[in-house]
Design a protein around this motif. Structure first.
Motif, PDB file in Angstrom:
ATOM      1  N   LYS A  22      27.292   8.082   6.969  1.00  0.00           N
ATOM      2  CA  LYS A  22      26.228   8.065   5.970  1.00  0.00           C
ATOM      3  C   LYS A  22      25.120   7.152   6.482  1.00  0.00           C
ATOM      4  O   LYS A  22      25.309   5.939   6.569  1.00  0.00           O
ATOM      5  CB  LYS A  22      26.755   7.568   4.622  1.00  0.00           C
ATOM      6  CG  LYS A  22      27.813   8.489   4.027  1.00  0.00           C
ATOM      7  CD  LYS A  22      28.901   7.652   3.392  1.00  0.00           C
ATOM      8  CE  LYS A  22      30.109   8.453   3.018  1.00  0.00           C
ATOM      9  NZ  LYS A  22      31.070   8.576   4.111  1.00  0.00           N
ATOM     10  N   LEU A  23      23.990   7.710   6.846  1.00  0.00           N
ATOM     11  CA  LEU A  23      22.853   6.939   7.324  1.00  0.00           C
ATOM     12  C   LEU A  23      21.958   6.648   6.142  1.00  0.00           C
ATOM     13  O   LEU A  23      21.474   7.560   5.478  1.00  0.00           O
ATOM     14  CB  LEU A  23      22.084   7.731   8.391  1.00  0.00           C
ATOM     15  CG  LEU A  23      22.912   8.222   9.570  1.00  0.00           C
ATOM     16  CD1 LEU A  23      22.054   9.039  10.513  1.00  0.00           C
ATOM     17  CD2 LEU A  23      23.567   7.067  10.287  1.00  0.00           C
ATOM     18  N   ILE A  24      21.748   5.371   5.865  1.00  0.00           N
ATOM     19  CA  ILE A  24      20.855   4.978   4.774  1.00  0.00           C
ATOM     20  C   ILE A  24      19.571   4.485   5.423  1.00  0.00           C
ATOM     21  O   ILE A  24      19.546   3.423   6.050  1.00  0.00           O
ATOM     22  CB  ILE A  24      21.468   3.883   3.885  1.00  0.00           C
ATOM     23  CG1 ILE A  24      22.842   4.312   3.365  1.00  0.00           C
ATOM     24  CG2 ILE A  24      20.521   3.579   2.727  1.00  0.00           C
ATOM     25  CD1 ILE A  24      23.545   3.237   2.542  1.00  0.00           C
ATOM     26  N   ALA A  25      18.524   5.273   5.285  1.00  0.00           N
ATOM     27  CA  ALA A  25      17.253   4.957   5.927  1.00  0.00           C
ATOM     28  C   ALA A  25      16.261   4.392   4.919  1.00  0.00           C
ATOM     29  O   ALA A  25      16.199   4.825   3.771  1.00  0.00           O
ATOM     30  CB  ALA A  25      16.669   6.209   6.577  1.00  0.00           C
ATOM     31  N   CYS A  26      15.508   3.418   5.386  1.00  0.00           N
ATOM     32  CA  CYS A  26      14.481   2.779   4.572  1.00  0.00           C
ATOM     33  C   CYS A  26      13.296   2.472   5.479  1.00  0.00           C
ATOM     34  O   CYS A  26      13.480   2.178   6.657  1.00  0.00           O
ATOM     35  CB  CYS A  26      15.041   1.489   3.967  1.00  0.00           C
ATOM     36  SG  CYS A  26      13.897   0.658   2.849  1.00  0.00           S
ATOM     37  N   GLY A  27      12.111   2.534   4.946  1.00  0.00           N
ATOM     38  CA  GLY A  27      10.911   2.288   5.741  1.00  0.00           C
ATOM     39  C   GLY A  27      10.737   0.846   6.175  1.00  0.00           C
ATOM     40  O   GLY A  27       9.900   0.548   7.018  1.00  0.00           O
TER      41      GLY A  27
END
Length: 158
Positions: A22-27
């Protein structure tokens, strides 16, 4: 940092996922090792980052890798979250697909595994049911750094 609806969505999506990774991406980045006077990072809201880690551990959610950006550097950090999450959480930062790097963003961190200032890099991620491979590459395809995770690396140990 996140509103109630965002937290509910994130928790539900993580709890309902059967994906091995599960990749949790945030800017923005998930850590506080940033250039001076940069306020937009998760460590400006440490209680929220810790709440996420606590949720992962409480719910036994495996396979989480964090992705962040917006610091004009390429980095990888590994957090000692085994006591809370059950495994150490890694953050991959990919942001310099731009025309500049920021040297002062090479901030020290005890969790730092890799750092490079290269103006044209990107993150290439491939995965199957048992392994995730994350590779930072230069625009010409040259590899700067590769991290490989198996499902057992990102699962709480008994």
């Amino acid at each position: 940092l996140l509103g109630r609806a965002q937290w509910d969505w994130l928790r539900d999506a993580l709890a309902d996922s059967s994906a091995p990774f599960k990749l949790i991406a945030c800017g923005m980045v998930w850590n506080g090792a940033v250039r001076p006077n940069k306020p937009d990072h998760w460590m400006s809201y440490p209680h929220e980052r810790e709440a996420l880690f606590q949720f992962l551990g409480d719910e036994g959610i495996s396979g989480v890798v964090l992705i962040g950006g917006d610091i004009h550097r390429t980095r990888s950090l590994k957090y000692p979250t085994r006591d809370v999450v059950g495994y150490d959480v890694t953050e991959l930062i990919t942001s310099p697909l731009a025309n500049s790097i920021i040297e002062t963003a090479n901030a020290p961190s005890p969790h730092l595994l890799f750092d490079v200032g290269d103006t044209q890099t990107y993150l290439r991620v491939t995965a199957d049911r048992s392994q995730l491979r994350a590779e930072f590459r230069a625009l010409d395809g040259t590899s700067h750094y590769t991290a490989t995770f198996s499902t057992t690396d990102l699962t709480a140990s008994e």
